[in-house]
Design a protein around this motif. Sequence first.
Motif, PDB file in Angstrom:
ATOM      1  N   PHE A   1       1.017  -0.843  -0.400  1.00  0.00           N
ATOM      2  CA  PHE A   1      -0.084   0.264  -0.132  1.00  0.00           C
ATOM      3  C   PHE A   1       0.997   1.166  -0.088  1.00  0.00           C
ATOM      4  O   PHE A   1       0.389   2.137  -0.140  1.00  0.00           O
TER       5      PHE A   1
ATOM      6  N   ALA B   1      -1.537 -10.331  -2.492  1.00  0.00           N
ATOM      7  CA  ALA B   1      -2.177 -11.239  -2.396  1.00  0.00           C
ATOM      8  C   ALA B   1      -1.747 -12.770  -2.928  1.00  0.00           C
ATOM      9  O   ALA B   1      -2.459 -14.082  -2.618  1.00  0.00           O
ATOM     10  N   LYS B   2      -1.574 -11.946  -4.175  1.00  0.00           N
ATOM     11  CA  LYS B   2      -1.398 -13.416  -5.534  1.00  0.00           C
ATOM     12  C   LYS B   2       0.248 -14.339  -4.963  1.00  0.00           C
ATOM     13  O   LYS B   2      -0.448 -15.332  -5.010  1.00  0.00           O
TER      14      LYS B   2
ATOM     15  N   PRO C   1      -0.423  -4.226  -4.441  1.00  0.00           N
ATOM     16  CA  PRO C   1      -1.362  -5.010  -3.484  1.00  0.00           C
ATOM     17  C   PRO C   1      -1.808  -6.308  -3.576  1.00  0.00           C
ATOM     18  O   PRO C   1      -1.751  -6.715  -3.360  1.00  0.00           O
ATOM     19  N   TYR C   2      -2.339  -5.924  -5.102  1.00  0.00           N
ATOM     20  CA  TYR C   2      -3.188  -7.735  -5.683  1.00  0.00           C
ATOM     21  C   TYR C   2      -2.240  -8.174  -5.949  1.00  0.00           C
ATOM     22  O   TYR C   2      -2.140  -9.661  -5.540  1.00  0.00           O
TER      23      TYR C   2
END
Lengths: 253, 335, 275
Positions: A54, A78-79, A74-75
Amino acid sequence: MAESILELKNLCKYFGGVVAVDHLNITVEQGKIISIIGPNGAGKTTIFNLITGFVRPSSGKIFYDGKEINGLKPYVIAKMQIARTFQNVQIFPQMTVLENVMVGRHVRSRSGFIFSTLFPPVFRTEEKKIREDAMQFLDIVGISHFAKNTAGSLPLGNQRQLEIARALAVEPKLILLDEPASGLNTRETLNMGKLIEKIKKMKITVVLVEHDMELVMDISDKVNVVNFGRCIASGNPIEIQSDPDVIAAYLGG
Amino acid sequence: MGHRDYIGLIIMVVVVALIPRLIENDYYIGILVFTALNCLTCMGLCLLMGYAGQISLGHSAFFGLGAYATGILTVTLGWSPWAAMGAGACLAALVAVVVGVPSLRLKGHYLAMATLGFGAIVHIVFVAAVNLTGGPNGIAGIPHLHLFGFELSTDKSFFYFSWAAVILGLFFALNLIHSRVGRGLRAIHGSQDAAGSLGVNTARYKIQIFILSAVYASVAGSLYANFVNYIDPGPFDVMHSVLLVTMVAVGGMHNIWGALIGAVLLSILPEFLSALSDYFGGVGISYNPDYDMLIYGGILLAIMLFLPGGLFDGFRNLLRLSFNTMDNIKKRVFS
Amino acid sequence: MVAMGFNMIYNSTGIINLAQGEFVVLGGLMMVSLTMGADISIPVAFVITVLFVTVVGILMERFTINPVKPPTVMRLIIITVAVSILLKGSAMCFWGKESHYMRHFSGTEPYEIMGATILPQTLWIFGVLIIIVAGFIFFFNFTMTGKSMRACSINRDAARLAGINDRKMVMLSFALSAGIGAIAGIIVTPIIQMDYGRGALLGIKGFGAAVVGGLGNSIGAVAAGLLVGILEALGGGYISSHYMDAFALLILLIVLFIRPSGIFGSREASRLKEF
């Protein structure tokens, strides 16, 4: 010897003139519960934001499983199976409890934009699996009876549980919990502690930022004390409690 | 989950099929065609506003792009109307990307103003680029659409066609909403940070939804051109964009049926008021189309102040309330 | 001046009042009615008009902004849009669709200064602008109310704790921005002829100036307003007068996309709430 799943090396973050994180070095061993504690404003949430993408570091590196992850979005993080919760609970208030967790399954599913537009849910077998898997995570956390409720209508304690269930749905290898016991009463805090230990048994590494000292000392394998963006002490709970620097930091000496 | 929505879709098909039996007057059928086009545009806008949580105060620019693409390509270059519609949609998608990508970083009021500015610029171009668009006089002689060799030249045939387009559009929209992507969109609206932390590529989804809503509007615009066979810059101005937002907001932006309700109600409203004033003609209250603006503004304000979830929300709460009351009554009677 | 109006409301409430342009229109049209229709002298009509529009601004704040809970950004934007439609519709009903002409404050003979022709009205515009800006500087820096308003905009809760009535401050900000919008409309109508539909364009351009100058920064707003106006006129001269408006809007879009904090603003101020 346990490998380190996460390593913060000389991490720095400046916001204008404010030094939020100052040459921070922290190592997180796989499969353990690591806590980060420190006075308010010590930069703890910034650390989480740096890890999860972030916020970009001003300098320094973050290694996850040996790979450099600083500056990733961020995504993408997450992966890579890193999940987190937020200090001020960020559930999706308008969606149901179950739907909240189903979003957590996002990285474990594939239907794209075009495919989703063309075909109704009955033809998408993936949907059913997402729903079933989500239910399981609600079970683990213990709030499956709330599945159909609107998330925003739940009391705070349940909302925190929901956020954790949602984060678990990512099937992370590393989970970052930002003050999960904040605002909870004694009983709820004890349950939270049990939940976190359950997570550890699921072989997920936990990094915990927390103010509740009893909880921290009770369940942590290792405690890092941060003040003014620096790590001033690191060790097991007993060592930390008697460390003079730590005591000074908290009492302002 | 979502079953009710698809059942509603089927009901809509039935209703649409029946309407021309009940309404013979071509003028009213024409009004309903315009209603359909508004529905189509508003559905796209609702996905953007209510589900992805982004505002667009310039959406009639896309409507206009579709209309002018059809107008220019068919009249000046002799393209087939279907090809022109496709080209219009591609153009709208492209513009959406060009405008959308930089807008990603904008939030709240900035986004509102940027879309407002965008819509105004496009409208000015429509008026000023006389060589291309015919300027204030517009383009005439736009051909009708042909479907399987059948020319859609009557109001009634276009009625069926336009509402079929709405139903198809609704089908796609419902599919999207009840999908992993739809959930991702609603997640973005709920908390953009949390959505990102769960693996939702927020930037990509926002752009994709913006493109989709632009395409919906563009197709509606092309249909408009094919229906009226003449276009000028008038209907594609900022006021129309605001009207679209009004329809979605009044109907209920958080639910696609709300957008439909809003579009239908506000499209029929002027006719309804005019009929009402004929009725009250004797009493001296007459309806002047100039009052339209006041009425729209008033309705929008009232809904936003008192019923922010729109009429759909109000209706749903009313149903819930009546079911609860009935339950309570049942309990009292049978205990 | 329109930009200053935007800034005031933004500073105290964090919202952009999309009805700002309509205040300008109302000011202009009302002035026309009073001076041309009712033949009232300019200074008197000026005061009456400003008071009237200020009251409208206060009513807007009291009835449409204040009662809104929860004040989500989306909802407030649409509400200001609704109010702007209402004001525009009312203007259309009262004053019709045609442009209205108002006589210049003093003569219509242009002056020749250094090879350029300047209308006396333009001098009036600049004069009023300077007076207003000076007045506002004085108000915000040297009076208690002004300082309270600034405190409110920096940190509303802290201001409340200090005993400042924050709701009154918000109302005041609406009143002031309505008033200043009216003044803008009044002094500019003799040159451009006011009609009911100008609100949106005037509002957007004013907002553009506010953004370019840095939202929340009033000196920047004035500078930016002049800058944008000059650029717009230049663009109109070089490209084509039809595209003049589009040019100003394009400037706005470019600034928004590239540097939302404007030329004088701070990065912090440009981080707005999400919907």
